[in-house]
Write a protein that holds these residues in place. Structure first.
Motif, PDB file in Angstrom:
ATOM      1  N   GLU A   7     -29.010  43.077  26.760  1.00  0.00           N
ATOM      2  CA  GLU A   7     -29.298  43.310  24.512  1.00  0.00           C
ATOM      3  C   GLU A   7     -30.444  42.208  24.402  1.00  0.00           C
ATOM      4  O   GLU A   7     -29.108  40.984  24.358  1.00  0.00           O
ATOM      5  N   PHE A   8     -31.420  42.825  23.506  1.00  0.00           N
ATOM      6  CA  PHE A   8     -31.779  41.190  22.547  1.00  0.00           C
ATOM      7  C   PHE A   8     -31.169  41.376  21.326  1.00  0.00           C
ATOM      8  O   PHE A   8     -31.009  40.647  20.624  1.00  0.00           O
ATOM      9  N   GLY A   9     -30.704  42.152  20.676  1.00  0.00           N
ATOM     10  CA  GLY A   9     -30.562  42.984  19.293  1.00  0.00           C
ATOM     11  C   GLY A   9     -31.291  44.681  18.763  1.00  0.00           C
ATOM     12  O   GLY A   9     -31.715  45.006  19.548  1.00  0.00           O
ATOM     13  N   LYS A  10     -31.588  44.922  17.447  1.00  0.00           N
ATOM     14  CA  LYS A  10     -31.555  46.061  17.138  1.00  0.00           C
ATOM     15  C   LYS A  10     -32.567  46.038  15.789  1.00  0.00           C
ATOM     16  O   LYS A  10     -32.630  45.304  15.279  1.00  0.00           O
ATOM     17  N   THR A  11     -33.139  46.862  15.612  1.00  0.00           N
ATOM     18  CA  THR A  11     -34.217  46.651  15.398  1.00  0.00           C
ATOM     19  C   THR A  11     -33.562  47.213  13.682  1.00  0.00           C
ATOM     20  O   THR A  11     -32.573  48.008  14.028  1.00  0.00           O
ATOM     21  N   ASP A  13     -33.772  50.009  11.789  1.00  0.00           N
ATOM     22  CA  ASP A  13     -33.092  51.309  11.190  1.00  0.00           C
ATOM     23  C   ASP A  13     -32.434  51.396  13.164  1.00  0.00           C
ATOM     24  O   ASP A  13     -32.053  52.668  13.077  1.00  0.00           O
ATOM     25  N   GLY A  14     -31.994  50.755  13.545  1.00  0.00           N
ATOM     26  CA  GLY A  14     -30.801  50.563  14.220  1.00  0.00           C
ATOM     27  C   GLY A  14     -31.259  51.185  16.430  1.00  0.00           C
ATOM     28  O   GLY A  14     -30.557  51.269  16.753  1.00  0.00           O
ATOM     29  N   ARG A  15     -32.063  50.616  16.508  1.00  0.00           N
ATOM     30  CA  ARG A  15     -32.831  51.094  17.729  1.00  0.00           C
ATOM     31  C   ARG A  15     -32.171  49.697  18.417  1.00  0.00           C
ATOM     32  O   ARG A  15     -32.331  48.160  18.391  1.00  0.00           O
ATOM     33  N   THR A  16     -31.552  49.828  19.829  1.00  0.00           N
ATOM     34  CA  THR A  16     -31.528  48.368  20.417  1.00  0.00           C
ATOM     35  C   THR A  16     -32.209  48.120  21.244  1.00  0.00           C
ATOM     36  O   THR A  16     -33.483  48.982  22.531  1.00  0.00           O
ATOM     37  N   VAL A  17     -33.062  47.313  21.779  1.00  0.00           N
ATOM     38  CA  VAL A  17     -33.753  46.273  21.821  1.00  0.00           C
ATOM     39  C   VAL A  17     -33.541  46.042  22.930  1.00  0.00           C
ATOM     40  O   VAL A  17     -32.260  44.707  23.158  1.00  0.00           O
ATOM     41  N   SER A  18     -33.876  45.796  24.768  1.00  0.00           N
ATOM     42  CA  SER A  18     -33.890  44.870  25.427  1.00  0.00           C
ATOM     43  C   SER A  18     -34.625  43.765  25.708  1.00  0.00           C
ATOM     44  O   SER A  18     -35.561  44.081  25.221  1.00  0.00           O
ATOM     45  N   VAL A  19     -34.419  43.292  26.548  1.00  0.00           N
ATOM     46  CA  VAL A  19     -34.896  41.910  26.947  1.00  0.00           C
ATOM     47  C   VAL A  19     -34.683  41.760  29.035  1.00  0.00           C
ATOM     48  O   VAL A  19     -33.709  41.291  29.114  1.00  0.00           O
ATOM     49  N   TYR A  20     -35.682  42.235  29.121  1.00  0.00           N
ATOM     50  CA  TYR A  20     -35.991  41.967  30.797  1.00  0.00           C
ATOM     51  C   TYR A  20     -36.804  41.159  31.305  1.00  0.00           C
ATOM     52  O   TYR A  20     -37.815  40.399  30.906  1.00  0.00           O
ATOM     53  N   ARG A  21     -36.072  40.239  32.079  1.00  0.00           N
ATOM     54  CA  ARG A  21     -36.696  39.034  32.414  1.00  0.00           C
ATOM     55  C   ARG A  21     -36.771  39.365  34.639  1.00  0.00           C
ATOM     56  O   ARG A  21     -35.959  39.581  34.850  1.00  0.00           O
ATOM     57  N   ILE A  22     -38.053  39.119  34.604  1.00  0.00           N
ATOM     58  CA  ILE A  22     -38.498  38.801  35.854  1.00  0.00           C
ATOM     59  C   ILE A  22     -38.918  38.018  36.444  1.00  0.00           C
ATOM     60  O   ILE A  22     -39.154  36.930  36.013  1.00  0.00           O
TER      61      ILE A  22
END
Ligand code: GLA
Length: 346
Positions: A7-11, A13-22
């Motif tokens: 998890e990266f954080g939340k907007t 308006d409450g949407r969850t933001v994820s970070v993907y590492r390749i």
């Protein structure tokens, strides 16, 4: 090759933001947010084998939401400007959101950079999908999008865009990554070298809108056919540079199909970034409107601290019949690909 997600954080308006590492076999990696399919970090080896983050970004969702400049974001439905946010297609007038003086820029008030994309992971790649509803930001048709980011063991980052619409529409997708091959947050890019495989560029007016005129680069500060420092001519008394406050222009790429568009390199780190694309043009933007701000890890970013290499259709193509068309016909498949390959010069 491996992909990790957290998890990266939340907007706001409450949407969850994820970070993907390749991560690839060299330990090089890219971090990508599902918020705007944003390239948050690109960490590639320098000439001594140390990883350098060559992409500007922020540490929090709030900073992505609060700041302008589209750092690392995926841009659509239409990259760059559409004059007065208006166009006519098949005899129907459309009015788009206006967010840059009198004009529409980078998809409008809520472009694809502000969407939290559905994401799935497949070995070395991320698959993002989003359906843009009919009328979103004023655009005609329901547009179904599929965006793939992959990163391979040769340190090549490939961005693939596919879309289909149920009405005739306009489309111009790009990525707005801010590159600094000395490392994000290390200051100016004016000492880095650029070569662009273009003999021409499109002239802009003072609002950065194309006039329709296509000019030869020969004898102008826009001649990057032979590698040249970005800063070599940027302060010249040249009307095109004055109109753009620096480089903020679409270069007309030679040839078609997947081919090299430009090569950026740093003598300090030895890092070379070769951009290849299927797109007809590339917006070279020297971060002229980058106001001072805080970046990742407490770094400070300023004007000219990065360069954007935005592969694209030409800006405002809908109003310039001499430009390659950005119209996507109902049911037709849109496909574009851009590949940034990172190597070292010795
Ligand atoms: C593009 C435009 C610029 C500016 C930046 C974002 O590169 O051409 O004029 O809007 O995006 O700040």
């Amino acid at each position: 090759m491996s992909v990790q997600v957290k998890e990266f954080g939340k907007t706001a308006d409450g949407r969850t933001v994820s970070v993907y590492r390749i991560t690839n076999v060299n330990g090089a990696y890219v971090d990508v947010l599902d918020y705007g399919c944003t390239l948050q970090s690109i960490c590639v080896p320098d000439q001594d084998g140390n990883l350098v983050d060559v992409c500007l970004g922020y540490d929090t969702v709030a900073e992505y939401e609060a700041n302008d400049g589209y750092l690392g974001a995926f841009i659509g439905r239409h990259a760059n400007r559409i004059k007065e946010g208006k166009f006519t297609l098949n005899g129907v007038d459309y009015t788009l959101a206006v967010n840059n003086g009198p004009n529409h820029l980078h998809g409008g008030l809520k472009g694809f950079d502000k969407v939290v994309w559905d994401t799935s992971v497949a070995s070395d790649r991320l698959l993002f999908s989003y359906t843009s509803p009919d009328g979103e930001e004023g655009y005609p048709g329901t547009l179904v999008l599929s965006v793939i980011y992959s990163f391979d063991d040769n340190n090549a980052l490939t961005l693939t865009y596919d879309a289909v619409c149920n009405k005739d529409t306009v489309i111009n997708l790009t990525n707005h990554c801010y590159f600094n091959l000395n490392g994000a947050g290390t200051g100016t890019v004016l000492d880095q070298k650029l070569q662009v495989f273009a003999d021409q560029f499109t002239e802009n007016d003072a609002d950065c809108l194309p006039t329709g005129k296509i000019k030869d680069v020969e004898g102008t500060p826009f001649d990057f056919r032979i590698p040249k420092l970005i800063g070599a001519d940027i302060k010249e008394e040249n009307q095109d540079l004055i109109n753009g406050s620096g480089y903020d222009h679409n270069f007309v790429l030679r040839g078609e199909g997947m081919r090299d568009a430009c090569v950026l390199s740093s003598d300090k780190t030895g890092i070379v970034c070769t951009t290849a694309t299927t797109q007809p043009g590339i917006q070279i933007y020297s971060a002229n409107f980058m106001t001072e701000r805080k970046g990742k890890g407490g770094a400070t970013y300023n004007m000219r601290d990065a360069i954007c290499l935005e592969t694209q259709h030409f800006p405002d193509a809908i109003h310039n019949e001499n430009f390659p068309s950005a119209v996507l016909k109902k049911g037709e498949e849109y496909h574009q690909e851009t590949k940034y390959t990172f190597t070292v010069s010795k």
